[in-house]
Write an enzyme that holds these catalytic residues in place. Structure first.
Site, short mmCIF file in Angstrom:
data_model
loop_
_atom_site.label_atom_id
_atom_site.label_comp_id
_atom_site.label_asym_id
_atom_site.label_seq_id
_atom_site.Cartn_x
_atom_site.Cartn_y
_atom_site.Cartn_z
N ASP A 344 -9.21 0.94 6.70
CA ASP A 344 -8.42 2.14 6.47
C ASP A 344 -7.77 2.60 7.77
O ASP A 344 -8.44 2.65 8.81
CB ASP A 344 -9.33 3.23 5.90
CG ASP A 344 -8.63 4.54 5.66
OD1 ASP A 344 -7.75 4.58 4.80
OD2 ASP A 344 -8.96 5.52 6.36
N GLU A 380 -4.84 -1.78 6.81
CA GLU A 380 -3.85 -0.79 6.40
C GLU A 380 -3.10 -0.47 7.69
O GLU A 380 -3.61 0.25 8.55
CB GLU A 380 -4.50 0.47 5.83
CG GLU A 380 -3.47 1.48 5.36
CD GLU A 380 -4.09 2.79 4.88
OE1 GLU A 380 -3.49 3.42 3.99
OE2 GLU A 380 -5.16 3.18 5.40
#
Length: 705
Positions: A344, A380
């Site tokens: 993330d 990401e």
């Protein structure tokens, strides 16, 4: 809080070892180890029945690691630490021995934080108002578990939420719904196998905290991007609430998925923790060694650098924080048998000073690690800081969520002008982003939807976000969604609009599955799952976010279509090449190039055609005889050849098929104008003939001669 009883009281304190960090049970006792450079004194706190506390001073210190071994202490023992040291927030030091601190290396946690304000206030004892660590039994019968080790070009990823995926499934027993055991249930695995996915990417399962501000609004942190336990599976996802049961249940889930040939990828949040900014609770890292674990503002260390929008950022410049991350990754691979990670806001991990550094220490460590470097690593590739959008800039061992793919495919199918050229790049694996760095098409994790944003059904049903249920006055969530409601905002009974929405959904799924790269499907998109226009359902632990399994009946055609599109990809290697197209003729030299582009009129595309702002239609020829890369045993790969006829116009278009050099006859393999993708007829189309493609439709033809 229901306290667990330790197996036995400690009979003595031995020096123990500085490594491994955390609580490590060896069958006879447990070694406890905690890093803190700022501490002056550290106490291990053993928590017994009725939260009775026994404090054990840690007298041994090696390299700022405080440790002891307690014979007779074993699985089920609850524990925490108290760290004595300076409390000087203006200098970035926040030790507070009144806080029972959680082990950063804790492998299981028990209890709850409740609504008490003690974790937020200096000098207030948090015993009884915080979770506790639990010593686990590390032994588990993995039987003949084997990692599937599926290469990227054969991978189809399914992003799923443990609770949302299982909580309403009628065949999952009620006591298993919303749990790791529910994910391992045969009904869930059967659905995944029917769909044809090869990997599940689980939204955060590290132990996380429900934000106090959400609880005050009657909401919860449903997504789980608020981690504090990087070694512990989330206790709330265990069907058995006995101490440490989540560990065994998680392992059993992985074993079951592996037995079905499905990989397990974890969405991990190493960029920040649940402690938030200077107004947040002191749970663990802040009270253990604030300046070591967190990025503090250089000239104002009472405040935190925030590259994530969540209040703090982990300090990846500090060697021990890097060690924590690497130890955590290795643990999940070696002990928990996971197959990869999606990081993330991964750009935050690349910030050595302020700018994102592609060759930062973290990525060097990953690249050199013999364990972590061998599993799937998905970034990401952005954060919220300056210069944080880094699609295409990650190192060679990494793949990336390709945000440019998402944006381009959405724009193309909603009819935005001047998208043909970039659409072609995204369809063929985004070589402009990945080829120059030595990567292959699989480095592009292609997606149209993900947990963050509209579901597929909402993408074709809403022009605007509808996040009222989040209680933030509509200020949360992305405002520019590249969505199109097809003529009405939200639910409608207009049959033409409903038909167009269904066709657009099929177009997007088919494009995703037939693009070069690694496709990722959001859970529930195959069933038309809706969040009623909410594009930021992070706090919606409710039917708004859970899978509605009744859709298996009402949207059976969409599920059948998705299965058909996935199967087409898996059956034909021309849709999942390991290497980029090179535009050269096939190896036998008597066939056309490996790929060719045509106008709807049947002529090869010219520069002027690519630059036409209003152009929304084209034909792509994929040559099954033009695959240059060998198979796994060195064999030559050949496949059928295909024509992909893309029509994003609002009117039907007659597509003239290419000349006989590319094939003399063609049959329909997938038709996005039909509910399940089956062709209207078995008509064989000859070379140079014209095929009518409906408005806003993708038609896939297979060469038969």
């Amino acid at each position: 809080m229901a306290p667990a009883h330790p197996t036995t009281a400690p009979v003595g304190v031995w020096p123990g070892a500085a490594y491994p960090l955390g609580a490590s049970y060896d069958g006879a006792g447990t070694n406890f180890s905690l890093f803190s450079e700022v501490a002056r004194r550290v106490e291990l706190c053993l928590i017994g029945a009725d939260t009775r506390e026994t404090r054990v001073p840690l007298e041994e210190v090696d390299g700022y690691v405080w440790h002891a071994y307690l014979p007779g202490v074993g699985p089920g023992q609850r524990y925490g630490f108290r760290v004595h040291g300076p409390f000087d927030p203006e200098r970035g030091k926040r030790c507070d021995p009144s806080k029972l601190l959680l082990d950063p290396y804790g492998k299981a946690f028990e209890g709850d934080f409740g609504a008490n304000t003690a974790p937020y206030n200096y000098g207030q004892n948090t015993l009884g108002h915080t979770m506790t660590g639990v010593v686990i039994n590390p032994f588990f019968d993995w039987a003949d578990d084997r990692a599937p080790k599926r290469p990227y070009h054969e991978t189809v990823i399914y992003e799923a939420h443990v609770k949302g995926m299982t909580f309403t499934h009628p065949e999952v027993p009620p006591e298993l719904r919303g749990t790791f055991a529910g994910m391992a249930h045969p009904a869930i695995i059967e659905h995944l196998l029917r769909l044809g996915v090869t990997a599940v990417e689980l939204m955060p399962v590290h132990q996380f905290l429900h934000d106090r501000i959400l609880l005050d609004r009657g909401l919860r942190n449903y997504w789980g991007y608020n981690s504090f336990g990087y070694f512990a599976p989330h206790a709330g996802y265990a069907s058995n609430q006995s101490p440490g049961a989540a560990v065994t249940e998680f392992k059993a889930m992985v074993r079951a998925l592996h037995a079905a040939g499905i990989e397990v990828i974890l969405d991990v949040v190493y960029n920040h923790t649940a402690e938030g900014n200077e107004f947040g609770p002191t749970l663990s890292f802040r009270g253990i060694d604030n300046a070591a674990y967190y990025r503090l503002v250089d000239d104002d260390p009472q405040h935190y650098m925030d590259y994530t929008g969540t209040g703090n950022s982990l300090n990846v410049r500090h060697p021990h924080t890097l060690q924590l991350i690497m130890d955590s990754l290795r643990y999940w691979v070696l002990d928990m048998h996971v197959d990869g990670f999606r990081f993330d806001l991964a750009a935050a991990l690349a910030r050595e000073l302020h700018d994102v550094d592609r060759l930062s220490t973290f990525f060097d460590l990953v690249h050199q690690d013999p364990v972590v470097s061998q599993v799937k690593l998905i970034a990401e590739p952005w954060d919220v800081g300056r210069g944080g959008y880094q699609v295409g800039n990650f190192p060679v061992a990494w793949t990336e969520w390709n945000g440019k793919y998402r944006d381009t495919v959405r724009d193309y199918w909603r009819g935005q002008p001047a998208t043909l050229g970039e659409f072609a790049s995204r369809l063929t694996g985004s070589s402009d982003l990945y080829e120059t760095t030595g990567r292959r098409p699989g480095a592009s994790i292609n997606f149209v939807t993900a947990h963050d944003g509209f579901t597929l059904a909402d993408l074709v049903s809403y022009n605007e976000k509808h996040n009222e249920a989040n209680g933030e006055g509509g200020l949360d969530g992305e405002n520019y969604n590249r969505s199109w409601n097809c003529g009405a905002e939200g639910p409608t009974e207009d049959p033409e609009i409903l038909a167009l929405r269904a066709r657009q959904s099929r177009n997007l799924i088919a494009t995703l599955m037939l693009s070069q790269g690694t496709p990722m499907l959001l859970h529930g998109d195959e069933l038309g799952r809706t969040q009623r226009g909410n594009n930021n359902a992070y706090c919606q632990d409710s039917a708004l976010s859970w899978m509605d399994w009744e859709l298996m009946h009402t949207n059976a055609d969409l599920f059948a279509f998705t299965c058909r599109a996935v199967a087409l990809r898996k059956t034909h290697p021309v849709f999942r090449r390991r290497r980029f197209f090179d535009g050269r003729p096939a190896p036998t030299h008597d066939h056309p190039d490996d790929i060719a582009w045509f106008t709807p009129g049947g002529a090869e595309m010219t520069d002027a055609d690519w630059e036409t702002g209003f152009g929304r239609a084209l034909t792509v020829f994929l040559n099954g005889d033009g695959i240059r890369e060998p198979g796994p045993h060195g064999e030559r790969i050949t496949d059928d050849s295909f024509l992909l006829c893309f029509n994003a116009h609002d009117e039907p278009i007659g597509f003239t098929l290419p000349d006989p050099d590319h094939g003399t006859s063609w049959s329909t393999a997938l038709d996005c104008s039909t509910p399940d993708g089956q062709p209207h007829s078995n008509t064989i189309h000859s070379a140079s003939s014209t095929v009518q493609v409906p408005a806003r439709c993708l038609l896939v033809l297979r060469r038969t001669a």
